[in-house]
Design an enzyme around this catalytic site. Structure first.
Site, PDB file in Angstrom:
ATOM      1  N   GLU A 163       0.816  -1.216   0.000  1.00 23.98           N
ATOM      2  CA  GLU A 163       0.000   0.000   0.000  1.00 23.98           C
ATOM      3  C   GLU A 163       0.851   1.267   0.000  1.00 23.98           C
ATOM      4  O   GLU A 163       0.583   2.211   0.749  1.00 23.98           O
ATOM      5  CB  GLU A 163      -0.976   0.004   1.184  1.00 23.98           C
ATOM      6  CG  GLU A 163      -2.004  -1.119   1.126  1.00 23.98           C
ATOM      7  CD  GLU A 163      -3.093  -0.977   2.185  1.00 23.98           C
ATOM      8  OE1 GLU A 163      -2.931  -0.138   3.100  1.00 23.98           O
ATOM      9  OE2 GLU A 163      -4.107  -1.689   2.081  1.00 23.98           O
TER      10      GLU A 163
ATOM     11  N   GLU B  82      -5.064  -8.859   0.521  1.00 27.37           N
ATOM     12  CA  GLU B  82      -5.712  -8.618   1.811  1.00 27.37           C
ATOM     13  C   GLU B  82      -7.186  -8.319   1.581  1.00 27.37           C
ATOM     14  O   GLU B  82      -7.552  -7.670   0.598  1.00 27.37           O
ATOM     15  CB  GLU B  82      -5.091  -7.420   2.550  1.00 27.37           C
ATOM     16  CG  GLU B  82      -3.656  -7.601   2.976  1.00 27.37           C
ATOM     17  CD  GLU B  82      -3.149  -6.398   3.767  1.00 27.37           C
ATOM     18  OE1 GLU B  82      -3.997  -5.616   4.284  1.00 27.37           O
ATOM     19  OE2 GLU B  82      -1.933  -6.228   3.865  1.00 27.37           O
TER      20      GLU B  82
END
Length: 242
Positions: free
Chosen positions: A77, A220
């Protein structure tokens, strides 16, 4: 002892940090491992090939004979708008890949990075999915590299975050996989849950930056069981279907 294990996605164990005790414990198991290069390590690995060599030696080669590595995630991220580390991600991926290739492991262990949905500038309807203007230079080069090495892009998709940011337009069943009817009709595609709609938008966005053939792997996902709006154990259960 505090260890940095994210969770199990499908049949992969996602290890966000290189914990030697966990790697040792996985020797001889049938668990496929997704292992991450921490964001704090990216700049060093990009700027110094020896750092990449050390990382691969200590975390992969020591265990590669009896630990089943599936993916190496170089950065998790990384926000191309806010994080200066973003300018080092591609070169770090290239260095990690080169070291793997020198050990003939590049086909066995794929190198990628994990993106967050904030890179998208548009996701609704899915057919209009596209990356934000400031994210396009960052993601385009990464997509080209992944296409070249035949590796997937990993994506973290949390419908919970989308829901709490726009609970007026996103109803709970749609976000939780419990809707009994189609909620979005978009061209030839119909979507009964937000997860599929989001994934569709990612694929469309990738097509616009040269990644029409790129596979997306969800790294995720999930729904909290406590600590926030609509976060209960009962609501957590439907997302276990992912």
């Amino acid at each position: 002892m505090l260890i940095d294990v994210c969770f199990i996605v499908q049949y992969y164990l996602l290890l966000c940090n290189t914990d030697q005790a966990i790697l040792q414990a996985l020797r001889g198991s049938n668990i496929e491992l997704v292992i991450g290069v921490r964001n704090e390590e990216i700049q060093s690995i990009a700027n110094n090939v020896l750092s990449a060599v050390d990382w691969i030696q200590n975390n992969i080669l020591k265990y590669s004979k009896d630990v089943k590595f599936r993916y190496i995630i170089v950065g998790n991220e990384v926000d191309s708008n806010l994080n200066y580390v973003s300018k080092f991600v591609l070169e770090a991926m290239q260095n990690i890949y080169a070291i793997l290739a020198s050990s003939s492991l590049q086909n066995q262990i794929k190198v990628s990075t994990a993106i967050e949905l904030n890179l998208l500038g548009m996701s609704y309807p899915p057919s209009l999915g596209e990356f934000g203007p400031s994210s396009i230079p960052y993601i385009t080069l990464i997509v080209k590299f992944l296409e070249d090495i035949k590796a997937p892009l990993l994506a973290n998709v949390y419908t919970y975050l989308s829901y709490i940011s726009d609970s007026t337009d996103i109803d709970l069943p749609f976000a939780l996989f419990t809707s009994q009817s189609v909620k979005i009709r978009n061209g030839n595609f119909e979507y009964q849950n937000l997860f599929d709609a989001t994934l569709g938008a990612i694929y469309v966005a990738l097509g616009k930056v040269g990644g029409a053939n790129l596979e997306v792997v969800i790294s995720e996902s999930g729904w909290p069981s406590n600590g926030g709006v609509a976060a209960t154990a009962e609501m957590h259960k439907p997302t276990m279907r992912i």
